[in-house]
Scaffold this motif. Structure first.
Motif, PDB file in Angstrom:
ATOM      1  N   LEU A 175      -7.321  -4.740  -3.262  1.00  0.00           N
ATOM      2  CA  LEU A 175      -6.289  -4.826  -3.516  1.00  0.00           C
ATOM      3  C   LEU A 175      -6.720  -6.678  -4.030  1.00  0.00           C
ATOM      4  O   LEU A 175      -6.940  -7.178  -4.737  1.00  0.00           O
ATOM      5  N   MET A 205      -9.128  -2.682  -0.015  1.00  0.00           N
ATOM      6  CA  MET A 205      -9.296  -4.066  -0.138  1.00  0.00           C
ATOM      7  C   MET A 205     -10.097  -3.738  -1.462  1.00  0.00           C
ATOM      8  O   MET A 205      -9.772  -5.338  -1.615  1.00  0.00           O
ATOM      9  N   ALA A 248      -1.379  -4.330   0.505  1.00  0.00           N
ATOM     10  CA  ALA A 248      -1.861  -5.253   0.866  1.00  0.00           C
ATOM     11  C   ALA A 248      -0.907  -4.463   3.075  1.00  0.00           C
ATOM     12  O   ALA A 248      -1.329  -4.533   3.803  1.00  0.00           O
TER      13      ALA A 248
END
Length: 161
Positions: free
Chosen positions: A54, A51, A20
């Protein structure tokens, strides 16, 4: 074994946090570079990869915590034996989903191993790599839940066998 599981949970949280922060840094670098009229061409692609990673780590954390979105309104209205049968069916479905995702991710990794990303010197297979541990963990967590002896009441308050 509980120490190993606690270490796994802690590691997942640390990696997700690092992903993040890295994503935030890359997006910020992209914004700043565009504002200076000298855009970094690689920020969009790295952001996409980060992304995906994550999201998969968030999925694994949610799976471990049992906090995935799940509507239990109907299930919690069932008598204890029916609640337990439905819960077992959910866990079997999660095992199947985890196994399918892990299996299919191997194919995606293989066929994309020699395809290079557009702006980065890395294979696009990296997009699919986190699906493998996420699928395996989903399978393993559902299997553990399936084997877990149930107490007289579950966290939902439903009376169990």
């Amino acid at each position: 074994m509980p120490q190993l599981v606690a270490t796994l949970d802690r590691s997942l949280a640390i990696i997700a946090g690092l992903l993040a922060v890295t994503l935030l840094g890359v997006v910020t670098a992209g914004i700043v570079s565009r504002a200076m009229n000298a855009p970094f061409v690689w920020t969009d692609e790295i952001s996409g990869y980060l992304m995906v990673w994550l999201a998969c780590f968030g999925w694994m954390i949610a799976t471990r915590r049992g906090s995935h979105i799940r509507i239990q309104n109907f299930q919690n209205r069932l008598p204890a034996p029916a609640w337990l049968v439905l819960e077992r069916a959910f866990q079997l479905a999660m095992m199947a989903l985890g196994a399918i995702i892990a299996w299919k991710s191997l194919h995606l990794i293989e066929v994309n191993a020699d395809v290079e990303a557009v702006t980065l010197p890395v294979p696009t297979a990296l997009l699919y790599v986190p699906l493998l541990p996420a699928g395996i963990l989903t399978f393993a967590q559902a299997f553990a839940e399936l084997l877990r002896p149930r107490a007289s009441t579950d966290v939902t308050g439903a009376e169990l066998l």
